[in-house]
Write a protein that holds these residues in place. Structure first.
Motif, PDB file in Angstrom:
ATOM      1  N   ARG A 167     -14.132  -7.080   6.898  1.00 55.24           N
ATOM      2  CA  ARG A 167     -12.905  -6.827   7.672  1.00 55.24           C
ATOM      3  C   ARG A 167     -12.366  -5.418   7.448  1.00 55.24           C
ATOM      4  O   ARG A 167     -11.289  -5.084   7.929  1.00 55.24           O
ATOM      5  CB  ARG A 167     -11.848  -7.857   7.291  1.00 55.24           C
ATOM      6  N   GLY A 168     -13.103  -4.611   6.700  1.00 49.69           N
ATOM      7  CA  GLY A 168     -12.696  -3.225   6.503  1.00 49.69           C
ATOM      8  C   GLY A 168     -11.825  -2.974   5.293  1.00 49.69           C
ATOM      9  O   GLY A 168     -11.313  -1.864   5.111  1.00 49.69           O
ATOM     10  N   VAL A 169     -11.633  -3.975   4.435  1.00 52.64           N
ATOM     11  CA  VAL A 169     -10.833  -3.783   3.221  1.00 52.64           C
ATOM     12  C   VAL A 169     -11.639  -2.934   2.234  1.00 52.64           C
ATOM     13  O   VAL A 169     -12.806  -3.241   1.965  1.00 52.64           O
ATOM     14  CB  VAL A 169     -10.454  -5.138   2.580  1.00 52.64           C
ATOM     15  N   PRO A 170     -11.064  -1.859   1.692  1.00 53.37           N
ATOM     16  CA  PRO A 170     -11.798  -0.974   0.763  1.00 53.37           C
ATOM     17  C   PRO A 170     -11.912  -1.598  -0.624  1.00 53.37           C
ATOM     18  O   PRO A 170     -11.196  -1.245  -1.553  1.00 53.37           O
ATOM     19  CB  PRO A 170     -10.946   0.292   0.754  1.00 53.37           C
ATOM     20  N   ILE A 171     -12.836  -2.537  -0.777  1.00 52.31           N
ATOM     21  CA  ILE A 171     -12.948  -3.312  -2.007  1.00 52.31           C
ATOM     22  C   ILE A 171     -14.403  -3.366  -2.459  1.00 52.31           C
ATOM     23  O   ILE A 171     -15.319  -3.419  -1.634  1.00 52.31           O
ATOM     24  CB  ILE A 171     -12.384  -4.737  -1.796  1.00 52.31           C
ATOM     25  N   GLU A 172     -14.616  -3.324  -3.768  1.00 55.71           N
ATOM     26  CA  GLU A 172     -15.943  -3.459  -4.356  1.00 55.71           C
ATOM     27  C   GLU A 172     -15.864  -4.444  -5.511  1.00 55.71           C
ATOM     28  O   GLU A 172     -14.797  -4.635  -6.116  1.00 55.71           O
ATOM     29  CB  GLU A 172     -16.458  -2.113  -4.868  1.00 55.71           C
ATOM     30  N   LEU A 173     -16.995  -5.057  -5.829  1.00 57.25           N
ATOM     31  CA  LEU A 173     -17.077  -6.034  -6.921  1.00 57.25           C
ATOM     32  C   LEU A 173     -18.129  -5.594  -7.921  1.00 57.25           C
ATOM     33  O   LEU A 173     -19.226  -5.170  -7.545  1.00 57.25           O
ATOM     34  CB  LEU A 173     -17.441  -7.415  -6.364  1.00 57.25           C
ATOM     35  N   ARG A 174     -17.794  -5.699  -9.201  1.00 57.69           N
ATOM     36  CA  ARG A 174     -18.754  -5.425 -10.269  1.00 57.69           C
ATOM     37  C   ARG A 174     -18.817  -6.655 -11.175  1.00 57.69           C
ATOM     38  O   ARG A 174     -17.810  -7.056 -11.763  1.00 57.69           O
ATOM     39  CB  ARG A 174     -18.343  -4.188 -11.057  1.00 57.69           C
ATOM     40  N   PRO A 222      -5.020   1.866   4.030  1.00 60.01           N
ATOM     41  CA  PRO A 222      -5.499   3.220   4.286  1.00 60.01           C
ATOM     42  C   PRO A 222      -6.865   3.448   3.639  1.00 60.01           C
ATOM     43  O   PRO A 222      -7.202   2.835   2.627  1.00 60.01           O
ATOM     44  CB  PRO A 222      -4.416   4.099   3.629  1.00 60.01           C
ATOM     45  N   ASP A 223      -7.638   4.346   4.222  1.00 63.79           N
ATOM     46  CA  ASP A 223      -8.985   4.634   3.706  1.00 63.79           C
ATOM     47  C   ASP A 223      -8.947   5.168   2.282  1.00 63.79           C
ATOM     48  O   ASP A 223      -9.927   5.060   1.549  1.00 63.79           O
ATOM     49  CB  ASP A 223      -9.687   5.654   4.608  1.00 63.79           C
ATOM     50  N   THR A 224      -7.823   5.772   1.895  1.00 62.72           N
ATOM     51  CA  THR A 224      -7.736   6.360   0.558  1.00 62.72           C
ATOM     52  C   THR A 224      -7.470   5.316  -0.517  1.00 62.72           C
ATOM     53  O   THR A 224      -7.548   5.623  -1.710  1.00 62.72           O
ATOM     54  CB  THR A 224      -6.611   7.401   0.512  1.00 62.72           C
ATOM     55  N   ARG A 225      -7.117   4.091  -0.154  1.00 62.04           N
ATOM     56  CA  ARG A 225      -6.855   3.048  -1.139  1.00 62.04           C
ATOM     57  C   ARG A 225      -8.182   2.452  -1.615  1.00 62.04           C
ATOM     58  O   ARG A 225      -9.119   2.329  -0.834  1.00 62.04           O
ATOM     59  CB  ARG A 225      -5.961   1.951  -0.562  1.00 62.04           C
ATOM     60  N   ARG A 226      -8.236   2.063  -2.880  1.00 60.07           N
ATOM     61  CA  ARG A 226      -9.454   1.491  -3.425  1.00 60.07           C
ATOM     62  C   ARG A 226      -9.135   0.316  -4.337  1.00 60.07           C
ATOM     63  O   ARG A 226      -8.177   0.365  -5.114  1.00 60.07           O
ATOM     64  CB  ARG A 226     -10.238   2.538  -4.229  1.00 60.07           C
ATOM     65  N   PRO A 232       0.813  -1.221   0.000  1.00 56.71           N
ATOM     66  CA  PRO A 232       0.000   0.000   0.000  1.00 56.71           C
ATOM     67  C   PRO A 232       0.846   1.272   0.000  1.00 56.71           C
ATOM     68  O   PRO A 232       0.338   2.348  -0.302  1.00 56.71           O
ATOM     69  CB  PRO A 232      -0.822  -0.122   1.291  1.00 56.71           C
ATOM     70  N   ASP A 233       2.145   1.140   0.306  1.00 54.10           N
ATOM     71  CA  ASP A 233       3.034   2.297   0.220  1.00 54.10           C
ATOM     72  C   ASP A 233       3.373   2.641  -1.224  1.00 54.10           C
ATOM     73  O   ASP A 233       3.783   3.769  -1.522  1.00 54.10           O
ATOM     74  CB  ASP A 233       4.327   2.034   0.995  1.00 54.10           C
ATOM     75  N   LEU A 234       3.183   1.669  -2.137  1.00 54.75           N
ATOM     76  CA  LEU A 234       3.499   1.886  -3.549  1.00 54.75           C
ATOM     77  C   LEU A 234       2.266   2.071  -4.420  1.00 54.75           C
ATOM     78  O   LEU A 234       2.329   2.697  -5.465  1.00 54.75           O
ATOM     79  CB  LEU A 234       4.292   0.684  -4.096  1.00 54.75           C
ATOM     80  N   VAL A 235       1.147   1.485  -3.994  1.00 52.63           N
ATOM     81  CA  VAL A 235      -0.043   1.387  -4.846  1.00 52.63           C
ATOM     82  C   VAL A 235      -1.228   2.086  -4.184  1.00 52.63           C
ATOM     83  O   VAL A 235      -1.535   1.835  -3.014  1.00 52.63           O
ATOM     84  CB  VAL A 235      -0.379  -0.094  -5.104  1.00 52.63           C
ATOM     85  N   ASP A 236      -1.907   2.943  -4.941  1.00 52.82           N
ATOM     86  CA  ASP A 236      -3.067   3.679  -4.435  1.00 52.82           C
ATOM     87  C   ASP A 236      -4.398   3.034  -4.799  1.00 52.82           C
ATOM     88  O   ASP A 236      -5.377   3.202  -4.081  1.00 52.82           O
ATOM     89  CB  ASP A 236      -3.045   5.104  -4.981  1.00 52.82           C
ATOM     90  N   ALA A 237      -4.438   2.338  -5.934  1.00 56.72           N
ATOM     91  CA  ALA A 237      -5.692   1.748  -6.390  1.00 56.72           C
ATOM     92  C   ALA A 237      -5.383   0.539  -7.254  1.00 56.72           C
ATOM     93  O   ALA A 237      -4.301   0.434  -7.840  1.00 56.72           O
ATOM     94  CB  ALA A 237      -6.511   2.768  -7.184  1.00 56.72           C
ATOM     95  N   ALA A 238      -6.354  -0.378  -7.317  1.00 54.80           N
ATOM     96  CA  ALA A 238      -6.157  -1.588  -8.115  1.00 54.80           C
ATOM     97  C   ALA A 238      -7.469  -1.995  -8.763  1.00 54.80           C
ATOM     98  O   ALA A 238      -8.541  -1.831  -8.175  1.00 54.80           O
ATOM     99  CB  ALA A 238      -5.627  -2.726  -7.254  1.00 54.80           C
TER     100      ALA A 238
END
Length: 251
Positions: free
Chosen positions: A206-213, A175-179, A153-159
């Motif tokens: 578990r609080g992971v900022p993840i969504e599925l489409r 972090p909350d800003t990661r998506r 997460p120190d290198l990547v902001d979004a995936a």
């Protein structure tokens, strides 16, 4: 043994001894592990965002060209190439990967993710103007994109992993800003969509900022609608305007 044969053996022995005395050091060994890759910019000479795209097994970095040519925003592109030949292209995993259990599969991918992470580190050192990085990939490339998001997460902001297994667990709270946006065909016969649904719901709990489409009637493939959603999400994340962030914000 003939004299000529002895002489040849002595020469070979001397050469081998010389090789033993000049074994490559850690820096040379690390260089030998460096992944081949393409990198270039779109829409500007020094964009402050970078997209790392990881091809599927049997493809090459050129797979991404048609999806990136109309990106429509300044971005640096980094396209690594899998190190192992497969069919007409390359793959990220050993030939026996599918015969392994989940823990061993995850270990294979973690080793490869570290090599991709090293490329990202090098790109950030070479281009200090970069402020945001997103990773994406399809199939095994998506597996790697997911691991990069949760392990670095120190290198990547979004995936944006597509058609991927989501192996491995986050090494720390993201972090909350990661998506992370997972894109997956609901008719995928290779990676069960319902398992992905259950996995994403467990991670969200578990609080992971993840969504599925999901995409009805789409198999282990990419569709025009999926690509449109993929591009919209990544452009938004790389602009730095998603979730209240300002463009160019330093970490």
């Amino acid at each position: 043994m003939k004299r000529s044969g002895i002489a040849a053996l002595l020469v070979l022995t001397a050469l081998c001894m010389g090789c033993a005395g000049t074994r490559p050091g850690p820096e040379a060994a690390a260089a030998s592990q460096a992944l081949k890759h393409e990198t270039y910019t779109l829409g500007g000479k020094q964009p402050d965002a970078m997209l790392v795209a990881l091809h599927y097994s049997g493809a090459t970095p050129a797979f991404w060209h048609e999806f990136l040519k109309d990106w429509g925003a300044p971005v640096r592109v980094l396209l690594p190439q899998g190190p192992n030949p497969r069919r007409e292209g390359f793959t990220w995993v050993p030939t026996d990967h599918e015969q392994k259990d989940e823990a061993a599969k995850t270990a294979d991918l973690e080793q490869m993710a570290e090599r991709v992470a090293q490329l990202i580190r090098e790109a950030r050192r070479a281009h200090p103007e970069l402020r945001r990085v997103a990773v994406t990939g399809f199939s095994y490339g998506g597996d790697l994109a997911w691991l990069l998001a949760i392990r670095y997460p120190d290198l990547v902001d979004a995936a944006a992993p597509m058609g991927s297994r989501l192996l491995g667990e986050p090494a720390q709270a993201l972090p909350d800003t990661r998506r992370v946006l997972v894109l997956h065909g609901e008719a995928d016969a290779i990676i069960d969509f319902q398992k992905t649904v259950a996995r994403v719901e467990a991670l969200k709990a578990r609080g992971v900022p993840i969504e599925l489409r999901g995409y009805p009637d789409l198999g282990h493939d990419m569709s025009p609608q999926l690509i449109e959603d993929w591009r919209t999400f990544l452009r938004q994340q790389l602009s730095g305007t998603a979730h209240g962030q300002e463009p160019g914000d330093a970490r």
